[in-house]
Motif scaffolding. Structure first.
Motif, PDB file in Angstrom:
ATOM      1  N   PHE B  80       0.875  -1.188   0.000  1.00 49.20           N
ATOM      2  CA  PHE B  80       0.000   0.000   0.000  1.00 49.20           C
ATOM      3  C   PHE B  80       0.910   1.236   0.000  1.00 49.20           C
ATOM      4  O   PHE B  80       1.407   1.643   1.052  1.00 49.20           O
ATOM      5  N   PRO B  81       1.165   1.805  -1.176  1.00 52.78           N
ATOM      6  CA  PRO B  81       2.147   2.906  -1.250  1.00 52.78           C
ATOM      7  C   PRO B  81       1.486   4.272  -1.035  1.00 52.78           C
ATOM      8  O   PRO B  81       0.636   4.627  -1.795  1.00 52.78           O
ATOM      9  N   GLU B  82       1.967   5.047  -0.036  1.00 47.59           N
ATOM     10  CA  GLU B  82       2.909   4.726   1.024  1.00 47.59           C
ATOM     11  C   GLU B  82       2.287   5.217   2.342  1.00 47.59           C
ATOM     12  O   GLU B  82       2.157   4.483   3.261  1.00 47.59           O
ATOM     13  N   PHE B  83       1.912   6.533   2.453  1.00 43.39           N
ATOM     14  CA  PHE B  83       1.087   6.982   3.583  1.00 43.39           C
ATOM     15  C   PHE B  83      -0.358   6.540   3.341  1.00 43.39           C
ATOM     16  O   PHE B  83      -0.839   6.575   2.208  1.00 43.39           O
ATOM     17  N   VAL B 109     -12.744   5.368   4.340  1.00 45.08           N
ATOM     18  CA  VAL B 109     -11.973   5.649   3.129  1.00 45.08           C
ATOM     19  C   VAL B 109     -10.493   5.665   3.472  1.00 45.08           C
ATOM     20  O   VAL B 109     -10.087   6.273   4.472  1.00 45.08           O
ATOM     21  N   LYS B 110      -9.699   4.987   2.665  1.00 46.54           N
ATOM     22  CA  LYS B 110      -8.242   5.042   2.795  1.00 46.54           C
ATOM     23  C   LYS B 110      -7.686   5.643   1.512  1.00 46.54           C
ATOM     24  O   LYS B 110      -7.792   5.036   0.444  1.00 46.54           O
ATOM     25  N   GLU B 111      -7.112   6.837   1.610  1.00 48.27           N
ATOM     26  CA  GLU B 111      -6.470   7.452   0.441  1.00 48.27           C
ATOM     27  C   GLU B 111      -4.966   7.357   0.636  1.00 48.27           C
ATOM     28  O   GLU B 111      -4.431   7.741   1.679  1.00 48.27           O
ATOM     29  N   LEU B 112      -4.295   6.873  -0.375  1.00 48.42           N
ATOM     30  CA  LEU B 112      -2.844   6.690  -0.296  1.00 48.42           C
ATOM     31  C   LEU B 112      -2.120   7.930  -0.814  1.00 48.42           C
ATOM     32  O   LEU B 112      -2.624   8.642  -1.701  1.00 48.42           O
ATOM     33  N   VAL B 113      -0.946   8.176  -0.251  1.00 45.43           N
ATOM     34  CA  VAL B 113      -0.132   9.351  -0.601  1.00 45.43           C
ATOM     35  C   VAL B 113       1.326   8.902  -0.674  1.00 45.43           C
ATOM     36  O   VAL B 113       1.824   8.244   0.259  1.00 45.43           O
ATOM     37  N   LEU B 114       2.006   9.252  -1.748  1.00 47.52           N
ATOM     38  CA  LEU B 114       3.422   8.879  -1.882  1.00 47.52           C
ATOM     39  C   LEU B 114       4.311   9.714  -0.973  1.00 47.52           C
ATOM     40  O   LEU B 114       3.962  10.844  -0.609  1.00 47.52           O
ATOM     41  N   ASP B 130       2.408  13.323  -3.381  1.00 44.59           N
ATOM     42  CA  ASP B 130       1.143  13.341  -4.119  1.00 44.59           C
ATOM     43  C   ASP B 130       0.285  12.113  -3.822  1.00 44.59           C
ATOM     44  O   ASP B 130       0.783  11.053  -3.461  1.00 44.59           O
ATOM     45  N   TYR B 131      -1.000  12.260  -4.050  1.00 46.10           N
ATOM     46  CA  TYR B 131      -1.946  11.150  -3.865  1.00 46.10           C
ATOM     47  C   TYR B 131      -1.578   9.980  -4.787  1.00 46.10           C
ATOM     48  O   TYR B 131      -1.121  10.191  -5.917  1.00 46.10           O
ATOM     49  N   SER B 132      -1.854   8.769  -4.287  1.00 41.60           N
ATOM     50  CA  SER B 132      -1.443   7.597  -5.077  1.00 41.60           C
ATOM     51  C   SER B 132      -2.435   6.443  -5.057  1.00 41.60           C
ATOM     52  O   SER B 132      -2.108   5.368  -5.575  1.00 41.60           O
ATOM     53  N   GLY B 133      -3.608   6.626  -4.482  1.00 43.40           N
ATOM     54  CA  GLY B 133      -4.544   5.509  -4.515  1.00 43.40           C
ATOM     55  C   GLY B 133      -5.738   5.713  -3.610  1.00 43.40           C
ATOM     56  O   GLY B 133      -5.724   6.594  -2.743  1.00 43.40           O
ATOM     57  N   LEU B 134      -6.757   4.912  -3.841  1.00 48.71           N
ATOM     58  CA  LEU B 134      -8.014   5.079  -3.112  1.00 48.71           C
ATOM     59  C   LEU B 134      -8.663   3.723  -2.862  1.00 48.71           C
ATOM     60  O   LEU B 134      -8.814   2.927  -3.794  1.00 48.71           O
ATOM     61  N   GLU B 135      -9.045   3.497  -1.579  1.00 43.05           N
ATOM     62  CA  GLU B 135      -9.724   2.254  -1.217  1.00 43.05           C
ATOM     63  C   GLU B 135     -10.853   2.582  -0.253  1.00 43.05           C
ATOM     64  O   GLU B 135     -10.770   3.555   0.502  1.00 43.05           O
ATOM     65  N   GLY B 157      -7.549   1.330  -7.153  1.00 41.10           N
ATOM     66  CA  GLY B 157      -6.207   1.216  -7.692  1.00 41.10           C
ATOM     67  C   GLY B 157      -5.174   2.030  -6.944  1.00 41.10           C
ATOM     68  O   GLY B 157      -5.494   2.980  -6.236  1.00 41.10           O
ATOM     69  N   HIS B 158      -3.942   1.602  -7.110  1.00 47.62           N
ATOM     70  CA  HIS B 158      -2.813   2.344  -6.562  1.00 47.62           C
ATOM     71  C   HIS B 158      -2.228   3.140  -7.726  1.00 47.62           C
ATOM     72  O   HIS B 158      -1.244   2.760  -8.345  1.00 47.62           O
ATOM     73  N   VAL B 159      -2.909   4.226  -8.008  1.00 41.52           N
ATOM     74  CA  VAL B 159      -2.642   5.051  -9.196  1.00 41.52           C
ATOM     75  C   VAL B 159      -2.868   6.501  -8.791  1.00 41.52           C
ATOM     76  O   VAL B 159      -3.505   6.762  -7.775  1.00 41.52           O
ATOM     77  N   PRO B 160      -2.349   7.445  -9.579  1.00 44.28           N
ATOM     78  CA  PRO B 160      -2.647   8.847  -9.243  1.00 44.28           C
ATOM     79  C   PRO B 160      -4.115   9.160  -9.520  1.00 44.28           C
ATOM     80  O   PRO B 160      -4.775   8.463 -10.297  1.00 44.28           O
ATOM     81  N   PRO B 161      -4.654  10.229  -8.901  1.00 40.39           N
ATOM     82  CA  PRO B 161      -6.009  10.666  -9.253  1.00 40.39           C
ATOM     83  C   PRO B 161      -6.086  10.941 -10.752  1.00 40.39           C
ATOM     84  O   PRO B 161      -5.079  11.337 -11.330  1.00 40.39           O
ATOM     85  N   PRO B 162      -7.253  10.748 -11.378  1.00 38.56           N
ATOM     86  CA  PRO B 162      -8.558  10.546 -10.736  1.00 38.56           C
ATOM     87  C   PRO B 162      -8.848   9.118 -10.288  1.00 38.56           C
ATOM     88  O   PRO B 162      -9.978   8.837  -9.929  1.00 38.56           O
TER      89      PRO B 162
END
Lengths: 204, 204
Positions: B80-83, B109-114, B130-135, B157-162
């Motif tokens: 889960f990258p990373e924060f 909601v878990k939003e990931l941040v690099l 920057d943001y890196s994913g949403l679960e 996905g573990h991808v940048p927004p959107p």
């Protein structure tokens, strides 16, 4: 931001609309609706002494980001131990979202949290333990006309809750000097706060 | 929680009080006042497919905590990258604060941040980029009667927004198994969320 007169007109219109349609509405004080009370509730001054706010009252405010400065990456003694939970009062968040500016009266709270562990089912890393400190930044031209950016910084100590009972504004060179020279946005470290950058209107 | 009838009576009383006193109030939809709309706004289903919520709509929800699993502590590839910024919908937060329980319909909601950098004026550490994913985790006995704890887990996905446009519930063994065996509180990793533990009523 709507002024008091237009808010009152809007209220009257909405009351009429609610009565006419039978819609399910509740009334809340206007200041609460835009969050102005939230900042005021946290800022209880006796003269120039800031009293510790009611514990946790800031934890449902808009969250900005979590820098981490662990002890074990700072020779065993991080200046700010260790996770930094950073929040902004709701009305100032709404204002920033519209203007990209920190309004007069903005309150930013930084609550510190110790590292609780370094391994979890999600991988190796840093995982939060218990609260460890409380600091508040307050922007007010009225209170701090001579401070850079009109910001003052208060610390209730790097201690477990309930934290110190009172705080006085830190000397300019203790906090403001560093914020002024290194922080990206009006002395706020926006470069470490993705939620603040995301809230900023396009082009601001 | 007030039911609809008593809310309506209360509204009528408060409208009368506001008119009588000239107090400055605004009307807000009752569901917004208790945050029920916030969860519904994020949960836009087409059948069993969850659509990506409006970007950032969860970022003013109550914040629970920030686990960090950096790439550089996980052989270059954190699961889960990373924060991990973790939030709960406002009405479910209010319910948890009263009962210590996750109610039917809870959305987490878990939003990931690099990681954006490892050195700042506050010391060495990990600083958010920057943001890196949403679960999203969703508890619903109605939708997931056979899932452990009635929780389902969605990843955009573990991808940048959107982020990805849609998500289906993950297989039970992908998420729920681990949450069921290792998470402290009804499959939620409360052990890493100081704001969730602090919100829990005494003795619950």
């Amino acid at each position: 931001m709507l002024n008091r007169v237009s808010m009152r007109s809007l209220s009257a219109f909405m009351i009429a609309a609610a009565v006419a349609t039978g819609a399910l509405f509740v009334l809340v004080p206007a200041d609460d609706a835009v969050g102005q009370d939230a900042a005021a509730a946290v800022l209880q001054f006796d003269g120039d002494t800031l009293n510790r706010p009611v514990l946790g009252s800031w934890r449902t405010w808009p969250f900005l980001g979590t820098p981490l400065t662990p002890h074990d990456m700072n020779k065993g003694k991080a200046p700010f131990p260790e996770f930094h939970h950073v929040y902004i009062d709701p009305a100032s968040h709404a204002h920033y979202s519209q203007t990209g500016k920190f309004r007069e009266g903005t309150v930013i709270v930084k609550e510190l949290v110790l590292v609780g562990g370094k391994k979890a089912s999600s991988g190796r890393g840093y995982f939060e333990g218990d609260y460890s400190g409380l600091e508040i930044a307050h922007k007010s031209a009225k209170r701090y006309p001579k401070e850079p950016g009109n910001w003052a910084y208060y610390s209730f100590g790097h201690v477990p809750p309930p934290y110190s009972a009172t705080a006085k504004a830190q000397a300019t060179e203790s906090c403001a000097t560093c914020h002024e020279s290194l922080a990206d946005d009006d002395m706020v470290f926006a470069q470490y706060y993705p939620n603040l950058r995301a809230a900023r209107p396009a082009g601001k």
